[in-house]
Design an enzyme around this catalytic site. Structure first.
Site, PDB file in Angstrom:
ATOM      1  N   THR A 169       0.832  -1.207   0.000  1.00  0.00           N
ATOM      2  CA  THR A 169       0.000   0.000   0.000  1.00  0.00           C
ATOM      3  C   THR A 169       0.870   1.264   0.000  1.00  0.00           C
ATOM      4  O   THR A 169       0.579   2.233  -0.709  1.00  0.00           O
ATOM      5  CB  THR A 169      -0.906   0.012   1.254  1.00  0.00           C
ATOM      6  OG1 THR A 169      -1.671  -1.187   1.245  1.00  0.00           O
ATOM      7  CG2 THR A 169      -1.829   1.207   1.275  1.00  0.00           C
TER       8      THR A 169
ATOM      9  N   HIS B 119       2.230   1.840  -3.377  1.00  0.00           N
ATOM     10  CA  HIS B 119       1.205   2.403  -4.274  1.00  0.00           C
ATOM     11  C   HIS B 119       1.064   3.902  -4.041  1.00  0.00           C
ATOM     12  O   HIS B 119       0.932   4.685  -4.982  1.00  0.00           O
ATOM     13  CB  HIS B 119      -0.162   1.739  -4.053  1.00  0.00           C
ATOM     14  CG  HIS B 119      -0.203   0.286  -4.411  1.00  0.00           C
ATOM     15  ND1 HIS B 119       0.209  -0.179  -5.636  1.00  0.00           N
ATOM     16  CD2 HIS B 119      -0.612  -0.807  -3.716  1.00  0.00           C
ATOM     17  CE1 HIS B 119       0.058  -1.496  -5.660  1.00  0.00           C
ATOM     18  NE2 HIS B 119      -0.429  -1.898  -4.520  1.00  0.00           N
TER      19      HIS B 119
END
Ligand code: NAD
Ligand code: ZN
Length: 342
Positions: free
Chosen positions: A40, A43
């Site tokens: 995450t 990202h």
């Protein structure tokens, strides 16, 4: 305090001096000791379409951490300054049907630490007391730092019984690696890991995989005979998010098998539903961790000898965050830890 911040829409992160988080009467303020880098975070750093849709800068990112409590709100009596704790990164509403019934992992109003609120890649992080997990004395601080993804692995690995079963794990990223050790620990007969990355296949063997195969070179069914498997896998854990991996898993299940799906695909996946129906498979999505049964099982398994430490391969001081992110992105790594005390 120093914090790793997404300052504006677009790629990159900045180490910034920002105010300490404000806290309410039900909150706990934690001095962060170590953090883990999650996909995450990558990202958000690279600002992919998911991040562009989801993140509202400026935002302190990060959600995998261990730290020491420095201050508690007026309503907090279960925690004290000095306690060593980690945080459940999903802050739930507390008021919906699921929350009220004690099924907080099913809350549809979850806000993610370091996603929807300021996160843990900082010298201090604040969380509601209901999100705090107290560690036992002597816990390895690096292992404590990755309780969040370890919890994903445990939640997935306990979705179906594995005792004496033949287990497939597709994807040997940090979570698949930890799941490999858990499946071993919970009594699987064979743990077959499918992973295209050679570095991670080697790590999977270290974590206890019976065999680690490159799915580009060998079909999953190629191992059945050498492993004395009659029909196929009893349990599969999909931990890659890859379409082919999910199809291969479904295609190599024994009748009545269970497929626990943790991996998050970036696009729709088409499946042969006939195969699911005719084999009477159970497909189960896994999100986050059960609050707090997963955390309890994580703690007890570690204290009973489960070893996930080999999944941690790199350590950096937080000032070298760019190198840490590079290592996490390279694929030539397991879990990457940042140290906030140096
Ligand atoms: P990761 O990206 O580090 O690991 C995924 C691995 O899958 C990589 O090593 C990659 O080489 C491998 N892979 C790619 N194609 C494959 C194929 N065809 N067959 C087998 N392996 C293949 O990710 P991670 O941090 O270990 O997380 C695992 C997955 O779980 C990711 O998809 C992540 O987005 C997802 N995730 C879900 C939750 C949740 O709550 N559901 C939480 C955290 C992570
Ligand atoms: Zn809720």
């Amino acid at each position: 305090m120093q914090a790793l911040v997404k300052m504006a829409a677009g790629p990159g992160l900045e180490l910034r001096d920002v105010p300490r988080p404000t806290m309410g009467i039900n909150d706990v303020l934690v001095r962060v000791l170590r953090t883990g880098i999650c996909g995450t975070d990558l990202h958000i750093e690279s600002w992919d379409p998911w991040a562009a849709r989801t993140i509202k800068p400026p935002l302190v990112i990060g959600h995998e951490f261990v730290g020491e409590i420095v201050e508690v709100g007026a309503n907090v009596s279960d925690f004290q300054p000095g306690d060593l704790v980690s945080g459940e990164g999903h802050v739930v509403c507390g008021r919906c049907r699921h929350c009220l019934a004690g099924r907080r992992h099913l809350c549809p109003h979850t806000i993610g630490l370091g996603v929807g609120r300021h996160g843990a890649f900082a010298e201090f992080v604040a969380l509601p007391m209901t999100n705090i997990w107290h560690h036992w004395p002597g816990v390895d601080p690096e292992v404590a730092a990755i309780f969040d993804p370890f919890g994903n692995a445990v939640h997935t690995a306990l979705a179906f019984p594995t005792l004496a079963e033949d287990v497939l794990i597709s994807g040997a990223g940090p979570i698949g690696l930890m799941a490999t050790a858990i499946a071993r620990f919970t009594g699987a007969r064979h743990v077959v890991v499918s992973e295209p990355n050679a570095y991670r296949r080697a790590l999977a063997l270290q974590m206890g995989a019976t065999v680690a195969i490159d799915p580009r070179e060998r079909k999953l069914s190629d191992v059945f005979e050498e492993l004395d498997m009659v029909e196929g896998f009893d349990v599969a854990m999909e931990m890659s998010g890859d379409a082919r991996a999910l199809r291969d898993a479904i295609g190599s299940m024994a009748h009545g098998g269970g497929v626990a799906i943790l991996g998050l695909p970036t696009a729709e996946i088409s499946l042969d539903v006939n195969e699911i129906v005719m084999k009477m498979l159970t497909l189960r999505g896994i999100y986050g961790r059960e609050m707090y049964e997963t955390w309890y099982k994580m703690t007890v398994m570690l204290r009973s000898g489960l070893d996930i430490k080999p999944a941690i391969t790199h350590r950096f001081p937080f000032t070298e965050h760019a190198a840490a992110f590079d290592a996490a992105r390279s694929g030539e790594s397991g879990k990457v830890i940042m140290d906030w005390t140096t």
